[in-house]
Enzyme design. Structure first.
Site, mmCIF file in Angstrom:
data_model
loop_
_atom_site.group_PDB
_atom_site.id
_atom_site.type_symbol
_atom_site.label_atom_id
_atom_site.label_comp_id
_atom_site.label_asym_id
_atom_site.label_seq_id
_atom_site.Cartn_x
_atom_site.Cartn_y
_atom_site.Cartn_z
ATOM 1 N N MET A 90 -0.336 2.297 1.637
ATOM 2 C CA MET A 90 -1.797 2.262 1.626
ATOM 3 C C MET A 90 -2.390 3.224 0.583
ATOM 4 S SD MET A 90 -1.945 -0.155 3.638
ATOM 5 C CE MET A 90 -3.413 -0.596 4.517
ATOM 6 N N HIS A 109 0.097 -8.656 1.520
ATOM 7 C CA HIS A 109 -1.229 -8.395 2.089
ATOM 8 C C HIS A 109 -1.483 -9.396 3.216
ATOM 9 C CE1 HIS A 109 -5.261 -6.830 2.161
ATOM 10 N NE2 HIS A 109 -5.684 -8.069 2.291
#
Ligand code: GAR
Length: 201
Positions: A90, A109
């Protein structure tokens, strides 16, 4: 042609920031030979669940020191992996590095990009009320979840699903497909035509 046929087992590194379930599947598939690559290391930006999973599987884990992107670049220079696999990492990778390693960094994703980029994509899609969502596997460029798309798989959102059910189904798709796409990238030829990833010579 960017993808190459090879005789030696290629090396990959996997980057994560959290739970590490995608890391675990990639590592297990590598250890059992279905993913024909060696996982050289798990690289994380902070202590997280992925480390314990790596320990159990006997895979080295490295926590990036600050500034993380300098440490990341040094590690990549040292290890020289064939592919850098982001699995819930992240952090936004700085542009000089996405350019330097373009087509070497791949990300997963949990939405059908370009819908719902960024954080909490499953929740964003759920709260938006979409009837169809899915997963996207893409090369990493300087934007947030904007790089050329390699693979997508859709998933119908049933009316009686709560957020947890949707999350579970998205993760099942990720676990089913990410290792296969990583394997394809390592062994099958492909070209980049504009934004398009085209398989074949
Ligand atoms: C995965 O759902 C992955 O797609 C997502 O983080 C989760 C990590 O789960 N990545 C992103 O949202 C990147 N923008 P895991 O730690 O259990 O593999």
């Amino acid at each position: 042609m960017y993808g190459v046929l090879r005789s030696e087992l290629p090396n990959i590194v996997i980057l994560a920031s959290g739970n590490g379930s995608n890391f675990q599947v990639l590592a297990e598939k590598s250890l059992n030979g279905e993913l024909q690559a060696r996982v050289k290391a798990l690289i994380v930006d902070k202590p997280c669940g992925a480390i314990e999973r790596a320990n159990k599987l006997g895979i080295d884990s490295i926590v990036l020191s600050k500034p993380w992107y300098e440490n990341f670049e040094h590690l990549i220079e040292d290890i020289n992996p064939d592919l850098i696999v982001l699995a819930g990492f992240m952090r936004i990778i700085p542009e000089n590095l996405t350019q330097k390693y373009f087509l070497k960094i791949v990300n997963i994703h949990p939405s059908l990009l370009p819908s719902f980029p960024g954080k909490d994509a499953i929740k964003q899609a759920y709260e938006y009320g979409v009837k169809v969502t899915g997963i996207t596997i893409h090369f990493v460029d300087a934007g947030i979840d904007t790089g050329p798309i390699i693979f997508q798989k859709s998933l119908e959102v049933k009316e009686d699903w709560d957020l947890e059910t949707l999350e579970r189904n998205i993760h099942m798709l990720e676990h089913d497909f990410y290792w296969r796409v990583v394997n394809d990238l390592l062994y099958k030829p492909y070209k980049i035509q504009g934004r398009k990833v085209v398989w074949g010579v």
